[in-house]
Design a protein around this motif. Structure first.
Motif, PDB file in Angstrom:
ATOM      1  N   ILE A  39       0.855  -1.188   0.000  1.00  0.00           N
ATOM      2  CA  ILE A  39       0.000   0.000   0.000  1.00  0.00           C
ATOM      3  C   ILE A  39       0.894   1.242   0.000  1.00  0.00           C
ATOM      4  N   PRO A  40       0.667   2.190  -0.921  1.00  0.00           N
ATOM      5  CA  PRO A  40       1.500   3.399  -0.981  1.00  0.00           C
ATOM      6  C   PRO A  40       1.418   4.237   0.302  1.00  0.00           C
ATOM      7  N   ASP A  41       2.535   4.859   0.651  1.00  0.00           N
ATOM      8  CA  ASP A  41       2.638   5.653   1.873  1.00  0.00           C
ATOM      9  C   ASP A  41       1.597   6.768   1.968  1.00  0.00           C
ATOM     10  N   GLN A  42       1.183   7.341   0.837  1.00  0.00           N
ATOM     11  CA  GLN A  42       0.262   8.478   0.893  1.00  0.00           C
ATOM     12  C   GLN A  42      -1.118   8.093   1.423  1.00  0.00           C
ATOM     13  N   PHE A  43      -1.389   6.787   1.587  1.00  0.00           N
ATOM     14  CA  PHE A  43      -2.677   6.347   2.119  1.00  0.00           C
ATOM     15  C   PHE A  43      -2.614   6.025   3.611  1.00  0.00           C
ATOM     16  N   ILE A  44      -1.462   6.242   4.228  1.00  0.00           N
ATOM     17  CA  ILE A  44      -1.323   6.050   5.669  1.00  0.00           C
ATOM     18  C   ILE A  44      -1.883   7.281   6.371  1.00  0.00           C
ATOM     19  N   SER A  45      -2.725   7.051   7.355  1.00  0.00           N
ATOM     20  CA  SER A  45      -3.322   8.143   8.129  1.00  0.00           C
ATOM     21  C   SER A  45      -2.767   8.137   9.546  1.00  0.00           C
ATOM     22  N   ALA A  46      -2.667   9.314  10.138  1.00  0.00           N
ATOM     23  CA  ALA A  46      -2.310   9.415  11.553  1.00  0.00           C
ATOM     24  C   ALA A  46      -3.528   9.039  12.373  1.00  0.00           C
ATOM     25  N   GLY A  47      -3.324   8.337  13.479  1.00  0.00           N
ATOM     26  CA  GLY A  47      -4.418   7.964  14.353  1.00  0.00           C
ATOM     27  C   GLY A  47      -4.938   6.568  14.084  1.00  0.00           C
ATOM     28  N   LYS A  48      -5.934   6.184  14.840  1.00  0.00           N
ATOM     29  CA  LYS A  48      -6.491   4.831  14.812  1.00  0.00           C
ATOM     30  C   LYS A  48      -7.479   4.601  13.668  1.00  0.00           C
ATOM     31  N   HIS A  49      -8.027   5.678  13.100  1.00  0.00           N
ATOM     32  CA  HIS A  49      -9.055   5.556  12.067  1.00  0.00           C
ATOM     33  C   HIS A  49      -8.563   6.188  10.764  1.00  0.00           C
ATOM     34  N   PRO A  50      -8.516   5.395   9.668  1.00  0.00           N
ATOM     35  CA  PRO A  50      -8.026   5.922   8.396  1.00  0.00           C
ATOM     36  C   PRO A  50      -8.926   7.025   7.830  1.00  0.00           C
ATOM     37  N   ARG A  51      -8.296   8.033   7.259  1.00  0.00           N
ATOM     38  CA  ARG A  51      -9.029   9.130   6.621  1.00  0.00           C
ATOM     39  C   ARG A  51      -9.170   8.921   5.117  1.00  0.00           C
ATOM     40  N   MET A  52      -8.384   7.998   4.559  1.00  0.00           N
ATOM     41  CA  MET A  52      -8.427   7.704   3.126  1.00  0.00           C
ATOM     42  C   MET A  52      -8.476   6.194   2.942  1.00  0.00           C
ATOM     43  N   THR A  53      -8.923   5.781   1.772  1.00  0.00           N
ATOM     44  CA  THR A  53      -8.961   4.357   1.438  1.00  0.00           C
ATOM     45  C   THR A  53      -8.234   4.139   0.122  1.00  0.00           C
ATOM     46  N   TYR A  54      -7.327   3.184   0.107  1.00  0.00           N
ATOM     47  CA  TYR A  54      -6.622   2.807  -1.116  1.00  0.00           C
ATOM     48  C   TYR A  54      -7.497   1.809  -1.869  1.00  0.00           C
ATOM     49  N   ASP A  55      -7.983   2.198  -3.049  1.00  0.00           N
ATOM     50  CA  ASP A  55      -8.853   1.355  -3.861  1.00  0.00           C
ATOM     51  C   ASP A  55      -7.996   0.616  -4.884  1.00  0.00           C
ATOM     52  N   ILE A  56      -7.927  -0.709  -4.753  1.00  0.00           N
ATOM     53  CA  ILE A  56      -7.115  -1.490  -5.691  1.00  0.00           C
ATOM     54  C   ILE A  56      -7.875  -1.791  -6.975  1.00  0.00           C
ATOM     55  N   GLY A  57      -9.143  -1.380  -7.044  1.00  0.00           N
ATOM     56  CA  GLY A  57      -9.944  -1.619  -8.233  1.00  0.00           C
ATOM     57  C   GLY A  57     -10.437  -3.058  -8.282  1.00  0.00           C
ATOM     58  N   THR A  58     -10.704  -3.546  -9.487  1.00  0.00           N
ATOM     59  CA  THR A  58     -11.159  -4.922  -9.683  1.00  0.00           C
ATOM     60  C   THR A  58      -9.977  -5.777 -10.109  1.00  0.00           C
ATOM     61  N   LEU A  59      -9.729  -6.845  -9.357  1.00  0.00           N
ATOM     62  CA  LEU A  59      -8.642  -7.768  -9.679  1.00  0.00           C
ATOM     63  C   LEU A  59      -9.220  -9.108 -10.093  1.00  0.00           C
ATOM     64  N   ASN A  60      -8.745  -9.616 -11.240  1.00  0.00           N
ATOM     65  CA  ASN A  60      -9.118 -10.954 -11.670  1.00  0.00           C
ATOM     66  C   ASN A  60      -8.090 -11.920 -11.093  1.00  0.00           C
ATOM     67  N   LEU A  61      -8.513 -12.726 -10.133  1.00  0.00           N
ATOM     68  CA  LEU A  61      -7.602 -13.641  -9.449  1.00  0.00           C
ATOM     69  C   LEU A  61      -7.072 -14.736 -10.366  1.00  0.00           C
ATOM     70  N   ALA A  62      -7.631 -14.871 -11.574  1.00  0.00           N
ATOM     71  CA  ALA A  62      -7.132 -15.842 -12.539  1.00  0.00           C
ATOM     72  C   ALA A  62      -5.786 -15.406 -13.122  1.00  0.00           C
ATOM     73  N   ASN A  63      -5.450 -14.130 -12.971  1.00  0.00           N
ATOM     74  CA  ASN A  63      -4.176 -13.627 -13.479  1.00  0.00           C
ATOM     75  C   ASN A  63      -3.025 -14.132 -12.623  1.00  0.00           C
ATOM     76  N   ASN A  64      -1.808 -14.056 -13.163  1.00  0.00           N
ATOM     77  CA  ASN A  64      -0.603 -14.328 -12.386  1.00  0.00           C
ATOM     78  C   ASN A  64      -0.099 -13.004 -11.845  1.00  0.00           C
ATOM     79  N   PHE A  65       0.238 -12.969 -10.568  1.00  0.00           N
ATOM     80  CA  PHE A  65       0.699 -11.753  -9.911  1.00  0.00           C
ATOM     81  C   PHE A  65       2.145 -11.906  -9.475  1.00  0.00           C
ATOM     82  N   ASP A  66       2.893 -10.809  -9.519  1.00  0.00           N
ATOM     83  CA  ASP A  66       4.280 -10.823  -9.052  1.00  0.00           C
ATOM     84  C   ASP A  66       4.326 -11.328  -7.621  1.00  0.00           C
ATOM     85  N   GLY A  67       5.223 -12.232  -7.356  1.00  0.00           N
ATOM     86  CA  GLY A  67       5.391 -12.744  -5.999  1.00  0.00           C
ATOM     87  C   GLY A  67       4.341 -13.755  -5.577  1.00  0.00           C
ATOM     88  N   GLN A  68       3.483 -14.168  -6.498  1.00  0.00           N
ATOM     89  CA  GLN A  68       2.433 -15.132  -6.126  1.00  0.00           C
ATOM     90  C   GLN A  68       3.075 -16.471  -5.759  1.00  0.00           C
TER      91      GLN A  68
END
Length: 140
Positions: A105-134
């Motif tokens: 997760i990119p650093d710019q989505f880290i929030s200070a405190g216990k409750h996140p102020r932003m959400t990193y949206d990974i979009g739609t992933l097709n799990l049938a694909n091959n992913f780096d490091g799988q």
């Protein structure tokens, strides 16, 4: 020298976790998982804070019946947390274990405190694909 460094890093991790040293930080991730065009429900998701010696689990969840999910977690670190989302699935896999891959997760989505102020949206992933490091994981 290396042994001393490892001991110091372990002590720093213990002090951070148990003595409340560091800053409370949080992260949230959302997305949709599909397998060959169909919703991938009940896919196991684990949000970790990557550390030098071992990763710390922040939160565990599952995708909904429609494949969507939102997962949020928090941790305390002296420096910025280094969050990653691990996804465990059986799409196009009939073995005894599961397939696993991680998304940093990119650093710019880290929030200070216990409750996140932003959400990193990974979009739609097709799990049938091959992913780096799988890999295949039998102990998750």
């Amino acid at each position: 020298m290396m042994r001393v460094l490892v001991v110091l890093l372990v002590l720093l991790g213990v002090a951070t976790a148990f003595l409340g040293i560091g800053r409370q930080q949080s992260i949230a991730v959302s997305g949709r998982l599909i397998c060959n065009g169909y919703p991938a429900g009940e896919v196991r998701l684990k949000l970790y804070e990557k550390d030098i010696l071992w990763d710390t689990l922040m939160k565990e969840s599952y995708s909904g019946p429609d494949g969507t999910f939102i997962i949020a977690g928090d941790g305390r670190e002296i420096t910025n947390i280094d969050p990653k989302l691990n996804i465990y699935h059986k799409c196009n896999y009939n073995g005894p274990c599961v397939k696993k891959f991680g998304i940093t997760i990119p650093d710019q989505f880290i929030s200070a405190g216990k409750h996140p102020r932003m959400t990193y949206d990974i979009g739609t992933l097709n799990l049938a694909n091959n992913f780096d490091g799988q890999s295949t994981d039998c102990i998750n």
